[in-house]
Structures are given as structure tokens and as C-alpha cells.
Motif scaffolding. Structure first.
Motif, PDB file in Angstrom:
ATOM      1  N   PHE B 131      47.116  44.301  32.118  1.00  0.00           N
ATOM      2  CA  PHE B 131      46.293  44.012  33.399  1.00  0.00           C
ATOM      3  C   PHE B 131      44.814  43.993  32.917  1.00  0.00           C
ATOM      4  N   CYS B 132      43.955  43.715  33.929  1.00  0.00           N
ATOM      5  CA  CYS B 132      42.569  43.335  33.455  1.00  0.00           C
ATOM      6  C   CYS B 132      41.678  44.108  34.612  1.00  0.00           C
ATOM      7  N   ALA B 133      40.511  44.138  34.388  1.00  0.00           N
ATOM      8  CA  ALA B 133      39.479  44.718  35.268  1.00  0.00           C
ATOM      9  C   ALA B 133      38.549  43.755  35.253  1.00  0.00           C
ATOM     10  N   ILE B 134      37.949  43.305  36.322  1.00  0.00           N
ATOM     11  CA  ILE B 134      37.027  42.263  36.485  1.00  0.00           C
ATOM     12  C   ILE B 134      35.908  42.571  37.694  1.00  0.00           C
ATOM     13  N   SER B 135      34.628  42.540  37.251  1.00  0.00           N
ATOM     14  CA  SER B 135      33.725  42.887  38.379  1.00  0.00           C
ATOM     15  C   SER B 135      33.451  41.598  39.146  1.00  0.00           C
ATOM     16  N   LEU B 136      33.592  41.750  40.555  1.00  0.00           N
ATOM     17  CA  LEU B 136      33.336  40.421  41.141  1.00  0.00           C
ATOM     18  C   LEU B 136      31.925  40.262  41.387  1.00  0.00           C
ATOM     19  N   VAL B 159      48.328  41.839  36.047  1.00  0.00           N
ATOM     20  CA  VAL B 159      47.616  42.438  37.107  1.00  0.00           C
ATOM     21  C   VAL B 159      46.104  42.539  37.258  1.00  0.00           C
ATOM     22  N   ILE B 160      45.504  42.273  38.146  1.00  0.00           N
ATOM     23  CA  ILE B 160      44.140  42.350  38.209  1.00  0.00           C
ATOM     24  C   ILE B 160      43.620  43.386  39.178  1.00  0.00           C
ATOM     25  N   ALA B 161      42.507  44.216  38.731  1.00  0.00           N
ATOM     26  CA  ALA B 161      41.635  45.271  39.360  1.00  0.00           C
ATOM     27  C   ALA B 161      40.296  44.606  39.626  1.00  0.00           C
ATOM     28  N   LEU B 162      40.011  44.290  40.916  1.00  0.00           N
ATOM     29  CA  LEU B 162      38.760  43.904  41.061  1.00  0.00           C
ATOM     30  C   LEU B 162      37.728  44.841  41.659  1.00  0.00           C
ATOM     31  N   LEU B 224      43.530  45.615  44.278  1.00  0.00           N
ATOM     32  CA  LEU B 224      44.314  45.199  43.104  1.00  0.00           C
ATOM     33  C   LEU B 224      45.285  43.899  43.555  1.00  0.00           C
ATOM     34  N   ILE B 225      45.423  43.403  42.669  1.00  0.00           N
ATOM     35  CA  ILE B 225      45.995  42.025  42.832  1.00  0.00           C
ATOM     36  C   ILE B 225      47.408  42.109  41.903  1.00  0.00           C
ATOM     37  N   GLY B 226      48.391  42.018  42.621  1.00  0.00           N
ATOM     38  CA  GLY B 226      49.712  42.242  41.590  1.00  0.00           C
ATOM     39  C   GLY B 226      50.005  40.889  40.925  1.00  0.00           C
ATOM     40  N   CYS B 227      51.114  40.774  40.420  1.00  0.00           N
ATOM     41  CA  CYS B 227      51.605  39.726  39.432  1.00  0.00           C
ATOM     42  C   CYS B 227      52.990  39.672  39.907  1.00  0.00           C
ATOM     43  N   ALA B 228      53.827  38.550  39.271  1.00  0.00           N
ATOM     44  CA  ALA B 228      55.061  38.207  39.451  1.00  0.00           C
ATOM     45  C   ALA B 228      55.942  39.439  39.497  1.00  0.00           C
ATOM     46  N   GLY B 229      55.655  40.525  38.648  1.00  0.00           N
ATOM     47  CA  GLY B 229      56.658  41.552  38.518  1.00  0.00           C
ATOM     48  C   GLY B 229      56.405  42.620  39.382  1.00  0.00           C
TER      49      GLY B 229
END
Lengths: 251, 251
Positions: B131-136, B159-162, B224-229
Motif C-alpha cells: 500500500f501507499c500513502a499520498i497527500s492530495l 491500496v492507496i491511503a489519501l 482509502l482506495i482499494g485494489c483488485a484484491g
């Protein structure tokens, strides 16, 4: 009764274990986990300890759910955070594919200080920009995917926290990861090997991508890979501070 | 004396604040931070509170270092973890470019439970894979870079944590981010808006990328943005559990 709580113990030092985790542990009739993690928990003699080897996450999750289904209050313990390359996802995977009754149990997850946050705080602020966490284990995904993800995030300027960098069953992957990263990042990029952070045997090595030697890692090591904005600040004594500038000027 | 400690308070509930953070706060003569975070700290009346607005991180860091340089024991407080889109990197940036005497201060960082870990535990185990963490926020980096990073990690299956998804100064970025992600990910990908987790005003919305409405977010929200899994498990009552399978089969 009949509950299962997946608990993150934090990196080792109990001063980094949350009161929420301590309270959840105090409610448990049974402790389930990898031996060294269960051993970190002080509990009355009537609390039953169920020790299992590493790399048996799904079996361990099913065992914990079976115990909870029989009326026990089960604490499944992980080092660091329960949801970061740890037991929480294994328990939900077991619930989804297991006994229908397991979906009716009282399930909860208690977060903990993940290794990358503990390491970052110990050395400065290397996670100051966008970052990602990647498990280097190819038990659960193809090695080609691990490499592709590493190259992708390095090219995009993320700081990278590598979990599970090395074990007896995976002796060469970390060296191969460094080789792949050297094709993308400058050799001057800071690399940190942080082993057993906050425990008496803590060992931290600061080096560069050019000089990074996988021999500094073992299965208790977190490896941090800096980005172009990761900088060092000299200190009077000891290792320099490592931090990542918040600003990125070029797209 | 003459110390500066950058402390992560955790997401809000003091049960998720570590004993290490509590002990560090108890040593402070001065508390420095964004008003709502300083307000979370109980302290004796003789502890001086220095409140500043959001988006003034570097000025706040310099103020804290000036106080420490004058002999005070300063605690700089952040919500969540001190090193994740918070004050630790701003303090080191100020040290690197500021008064030479600042580099001789007693500096330390105390980690905290970051919002993404607290949210993940609350809803299941969505961070179960890489997963990763991105500041928007595009205050500190070009918006084009934010978009490029988002596309890159979505394509690679993270997976993305914004963090910092929305504010009065950044009203349109989250909607633009969803639009960019819809070109890459299936509309069925789970999206979670988690606002003020562990606080009385906690609000959690589970939806899909196709239906994601930026209007669910404010400046206290983690997305939180999920992924295919990423999968859902129905619960008797309430929101389904959200978890990400540990295995990925295809490269």
C-alpha cells in the motif's frame, strides 16, 4: 464471550504499546501468535498461550477462530500494526472462506505502531513525503510483481519501506531488489537498515544505495529506501538525522 | 532542558495514544501546534500553549525551535503519526536551513498511530497487501505529480491511503483524483471515506469508485482506495468488513 481481537503490539518497547492494546490483551483468555510475539505479552498464568511458527498465518487464523467459536476470548497478536503484513488480513481471509459461524463472532482489530513509523521516528522523518510499504516476500505474490512495483514507485519518487526483506527461505531477494533500484535511482539515495527497533538488540545502519549490502538485514529488519528529496543533517555525535523534504518541485 | 520533541498524538481517542507520547508530553514546558491538536492535550496550567493555524508548518517549526533554543522543553504535537504528513519533516527542514545552534538541540520524534492504521483497524484489514500513502495537497508539489503518482500506484495494484483529500483551499482535487482513477480501476473497487476516526463525531462511508462522491470528505477525512484484491465480508448488522487479500496471483 466468543470474541477474537487482532492486536498490534507495536515494535517491541511496551512504551509504544497503546492503552487500547493493553486493555484488549487483559480481556483475553487465549493468546495466539508467532512465539516471539506471544512471549512479549505478560499475562496471568490461567491465560492459555498458543504458539505457532512463522509462515503459518492462515492455519493460525483458523485455530484462533475455532477457539473463539468454542466460547473463548482470543487475542491474536502481531508485532507492529495488526493490519500491515500481519495477522488481521489472514483472519478475515479465514472468516470469508471458513465456517459460516465464524462470521457471527465478535471480531475487532486494534492498531499498533508499525515498524516503519517507529524506525522513521528513531532516525528523523524519512517518511515526510509520499511513501509506500512493500513486502519483499514472494510467498504470496510473484517475484516479478514485487520487482515491477519496486521499479514503479522508485520512478515515481516515493520513499519505500520494505517489510520482510530477508529470511532463510528468501536469501537473495533483497540483493536483487537493490540491483533493480540501482538502475533507476542515483547511488547516493539514503538507505536505512533498522533491525529490532526499540528493543535492546536494536541496530541501525545508514548507507547509500550504491553501498547497500543485503547482509545488514535479517527477518527482524525494516529497510527504508529514500527518494531524491531525502536528506541528511549532521549531528554532533552519532548518526545523522534522515528526513525527506515535504516539497517536490518538478513533476 | 532546551529540547524539542515532535509527538504523534494518534487519531483522537487517548486509548490510542502511546505511553511514550504521554510521558513526552508530561516533560514539556510548552505545547506547539495547530489549535485542535494542542486542545487534545491535558496539561497543567503552567504549560504554555502556542496555537497556530493550519498550513503554517514551517513558521510553527521555527517558532518551536526558537523556544527550545531559549531553554524551553517544547512538544510539537501532530494528530496521528508525527512523521506522516505532519510536523516532524517541517522541524528537520527548519533545522537544516535555520540557526546553526538549532542543530545542537536535543531533538526527538515520538511516533503515533497514523490515521490509515486507525481507519484500517476500524473497518477490517484493507492494508493487507502492499500500500501507499499520498497527500492530495498540491501546496508542496505540482498537481500533475500527484496525478501521475496516483495513476502509477493504481496500475501497479497498491491500496492507496489519501491524506489531506480536501479543504476550502483545495475543493476540486479529490473529484479529479477519482476521475483519473476511474480510467484505470474497475468501478467496483471499494472506497472508504473515514472522518474523525475514534472521535465522537466519527463517520465512515463505504462505497465504490463508480459511486465515490468527494462530498463525503472534509479536511479530517482519510480516503482509502482499494485494489483488485480488496473484498467485503457481510456482517449481521452494520457495514461489511473490508479487507485486502494477502495473495496476488498474477504479475
Amino acid at each position: 464471550m466468543s470474541s477474537i481481537t487482532i492486536i498490534g503490539l507495536g515494535p517491541g518497547d511496551v512504551a509504544m504499546r497503546t492503552p487500547q492494546a493493553v486493555a484488549a490483551l487483559a480481556r483475553a483468555t487465549d493468546l495466539v501468535g508467532y512465539g516471539p510475539y506471544v512471549a512479549r505479552v505478560a499475562a496471568p498464568a490461567n491465560v492459555v498461550r498458543h504458539i505457532s511458527d512463522n509462515r503459518e498465518e492462515l492455519d493460525r487464523a483458523r485455530h484462533a477462530l475455532t477457539l473463539a467459536g468454542s466460547g473463548r476470548d482470543v487475542a491474536v497478536v502481531s508485532s507492529g500494526d495488526a493490519g500491515v503484513f500481519a495477522m488481521a488480513s489472514a483472519v478475515f481471509e479465514a472468516i470469508e472462506h471458513g465456517e459460516p459461524a465464524w462470521a457471527t463472532l465478535d471480531v475487532s482489530v486494534v492498531p499498533g505502531i508499525s515498524a516503519m513509523m517507529a524506525v522513521a521516528a528513531r532516525i528523523g522523518a524519512p517518511l515526510g513525503g509520499d511513501f509506500c510499504a512493500i513486502s519483499l516476500s514472494d510467498n504470496l505474490k510473484p517475484w516479478e510483481l514485487v520487482l515491477r512495483r519496486l521499479r514503479t514507485v522508485a520512478e515515481a519518487g516515493f520513499v519505500i519501506a520494505l517489510y520482510n526483506p530477508l529470511s532463510r527461505a528468501r536469501p537473495w531477494q533483497l540483493g536483487a531488489a537493490f540491483s533493480a533500484l540501482r538502475e533507476i535511482l542515483p547511488g547516493t539515495i539514503p538507505i536505512v537498515f533498522a533491525t529490532a527497533v526499540s528493543r535492546p538488540e536494536e541496530r541501525i545502519v545508514l548507507t547509500t544505495l550504491a553501498d547497500a549490502d543485503a547482509g545488514h538485514a535479517d527477518m527482524r529488519t525494516l529497510v527504508l529506501i529514500g527518494c531524491a528529496g531525502t536528506r541528511l543533517i549532521a549531528r554532533g555525535d552519532g548518526m545523522p538525522w534522515v528526513y525527506t523534504a515535504r516539497s517536490v518541485s518538478e513533476a
